[in-house]
Design an enzyme around this catalytic site. Structure first.
Site, PDB file in Angstrom:
ATOM      1  N   ASP A 167       3.229  13.763  -2.165  1.00  0.00           N
ATOM      2  CA  ASP A 167       2.099  14.219  -1.356  1.00  0.00           C
ATOM      3  C   ASP A 167       2.515  14.573   0.063  1.00  0.00           C
ATOM      4  O   ASP A 167       3.636  14.308   0.488  1.00  0.00           O
ATOM      5  CB  ASP A 167       0.999  13.134  -1.334  1.00  0.00           C
ATOM      6  CG  ASP A 167       1.555  11.734  -1.052  1.00  0.00           C
ATOM      7  OD1 ASP A 167       2.721  11.616  -0.629  1.00  0.00           O
ATOM      8  OD2 ASP A 167       0.821  10.756  -1.247  1.00  0.00           O
TER       9      ASP A 167
ATOM     10  N   HIS B 269      -4.740   3.478  -4.914  1.00  0.00           N
ATOM     11  CA  HIS B 269      -4.372   4.898  -4.993  1.00  0.00           C
ATOM     12  C   HIS B 269      -2.887   5.043  -5.275  1.00  0.00           C
ATOM     13  O   HIS B 269      -2.074   4.211  -4.900  1.00  0.00           O
ATOM     14  CB  HIS B 269      -4.831   5.700  -3.762  1.00  0.00           C
ATOM     15  CG  HIS B 269      -4.079   5.486  -2.495  1.00  0.00           C
ATOM     16  ND1 HIS B 269      -4.684   5.123  -1.315  1.00  0.00           N
ATOM     17  CD2 HIS B 269      -2.766   5.625  -2.187  1.00  0.00           C
ATOM     18  CE1 HIS B 269      -3.784   5.046  -0.353  1.00  0.00           C
ATOM     19  NE2 HIS B 269      -2.612   5.342  -0.853  1.00  0.00           N
TER      20      HIS B 269
ATOM     21  N   ASN C  63      -6.229   0.340  -2.148  1.00  0.00           N
ATOM     22  CA  ASN C  63      -7.380   0.539  -3.030  1.00  0.00           C
ATOM     23  C   ASN C  63      -6.942   1.032  -4.410  1.00  0.00           C
ATOM     24  O   ASN C  63      -7.751   1.507  -5.188  1.00  0.00           O
ATOM     25  CB  ASN C  63      -8.374   1.522  -2.396  1.00  0.00           C
ATOM     26  CG  ASN C  63      -7.720   2.865  -2.060  1.00  0.00           C
ATOM     27  OD1 ASN C  63      -6.565   3.098  -2.408  1.00  0.00           O
ATOM     28  ND2 ASN C  63      -8.450   3.729  -1.395  1.00  0.00           N
TER      29      ASN C  63
ATOM     30  N   GLU D 257      -7.233   9.039  -4.731  1.00  0.00           N
ATOM     31  CA  GLU D 257      -8.135   7.988  -4.287  1.00  0.00           C
ATOM     32  C   GLU D 257      -9.102   7.571  -5.408  1.00  0.00           C
ATOM     33  O   GLU D 257      -9.311   8.325  -6.355  1.00  0.00           O
ATOM     34  CB  GLU D 257      -8.960   8.495  -3.091  1.00  0.00           C
ATOM     35  CG  GLU D 257      -8.119   8.890  -1.876  1.00  0.00           C
ATOM     36  CD  GLU D 257      -7.624   7.693  -1.079  1.00  0.00           C
ATOM     37  OE1 GLU D 257      -7.531   6.577  -1.632  1.00  0.00           O
ATOM     38  OE2 GLU D 257      -7.339   7.871   0.115  1.00  0.00           O
TER      39      GLU D 257
HETATM   40  C1  GLP Z   1       0.315   6.203   1.414  1.00  0.00           C
HETATM   41  C2  GLP Z   1       1.016   7.128   0.415  1.00  0.00           C
HETATM   42  C3  GLP Z   1       1.184   6.450  -0.921  1.00  0.00           C
HETATM   43  C4  GLP Z   1       1.766   5.065  -0.713  1.00  0.00           C
HETATM   44  C5  GLP Z   1       0.793   4.221   0.061  1.00  0.00           C
HETATM   45  C6  GLP Z   1       1.231   2.768   0.240  1.00  0.00           C
HETATM   46  O1  GLP Z   1      -1.052   6.333   1.379  1.00  0.00           O
HETATM   47  N1  GLP Z   1       0.353   8.371   0.226  1.00  0.00           N
HETATM   48  O2  GLP Z   1       2.025   7.253  -1.744  1.00  0.00           O
HETATM   49  O3  GLP Z   1       2.057   4.479  -1.953  1.00  0.00           O
HETATM   50  O4  GLP Z   1       0.637   4.827   1.333  1.00  0.00           O
HETATM   51  O5  GLP Z   1       2.032   2.657   1.341  1.00  0.00           O
HETATM   52  P1  GLP Z   1       2.887   1.374   1.696  1.00  0.00           P
HETATM   53  O6  GLP Z   1       4.106   1.461   0.832  1.00  0.00           O
HETATM   54  O7  GLP Z   1       3.228   1.570   3.136  1.00  0.00           O
HETATM   55  O8  GLP Z   1       2.053   0.191   1.418  1.00  0.00           O
END
Ligand code: GLP
Length: 233
Positions: A63, A134, A132, A139
């Protein structure tokens, strides 16, 4: 599901790095699906220091934020360059991240989906887990979004991701993300999750009802899923 329980973030990173290194050894021209966030930073450090050969590998990221250019330190392209791409011998032209500056995000999403198809699909997809549930930026929703698409970010996601920005107001409100089908078509998927604040959502995702309200729950249906986590006893 192959559940690898580890003690801490370092062990999680090591186990994930081993999977990626084995993947490029077995198939040097692998298409690697990559992720951002704090979860993969340790893994990328290990890959950077492994002196492995990525010269034939290709990468596709999950993304990108809409409105952030590649030279914006908050963009996922910038994150990938800094944390991984500039430290390994991958051909930069073979690293792909959706273009957050595309004038038409819908057309960019379509192009990205076709690109993944043209590359022959994803061999190994890395996923972190949003608070959440995702994955990528898929989402919680009424239905599973299939292909790469533009998405408006949940309030909770904007709040969580604002730690990387000066203020929540600076977090982009939309992004381009691979869809659930795009992710599920990867031949192998590895999820990494670390820290007690991820325990509940990880349990829900792996053992709860399969529902688009918890996007990661769809992973229960994947044929080759590895979860590496220190969230469980
Ligand atoms: C972002 C990314 C996700 C990622 C998530 C969790 O929203 N788009 O791909 O998995 O954060 O991030 P973290 O690894 O910092 O908890």
């Amino acid at each position: 599901m192959n559940l690898i329980k580890v003690e801490n973030y370092e062990e999680m990173s090591r186990a994930a790095a081993d999977l990626f290194l084995a993947q490029v050894k077995e198939k040097p021209a692998s298409v690697l699906g990559l992720a951002t966030g704090s979860s993969p930073v340790g893994l990328y450090k290990l890959l950077a220091g492994a002196n492995a050969d990525f010269s034939q590998a290709k990468s596709v990221n999950l993304d990108e934020y809409c409105g952030l250019s590649a030279d914006n330190p908050q963009s996922y392209r910038y994150f990938m360059t800094e944390n991984l791409f500039k430290h390994i011998n991958i051909n930069q032209a073979n690293t792909h991240v959706p273009d957050g500056m595309a004038a038409n995000p819908d057309a960019e999403a379509e192009r990205y989906e076709e690109l993944i198809e043209k590359l022959g699909g994803i061999d190994l997809q890395l996923l972190g887990m949003g608070h959440n549930g995702h994955i990528g930026f898929n989402e919680p929703d009424e239905e599973f979004a299939a292909a790469t698409h533009r998405v408006y970010l949940a309030e909770q996601t904007i709040k969580a991701n604002s730690r990387f920005f000066a203020s929540p107001e600076e977090v982009p409100t939309s992004a381009i993300t691979m869809g659930i089908k795009t992710i599920m078509q990867a031949r192998k998927i590895v999820v990494i999750a670390s820290g007690s604040e991820k325990t509940n959502i990880l349990k829900k995702a792996l053992y709860g009802t399969i529902t688009p309200r918890v996007p990661a729950s769809v992973l229960q249906l994947h044929q080759n899923l590895t979860v590496i986590t220190d969230c469980f006893e």
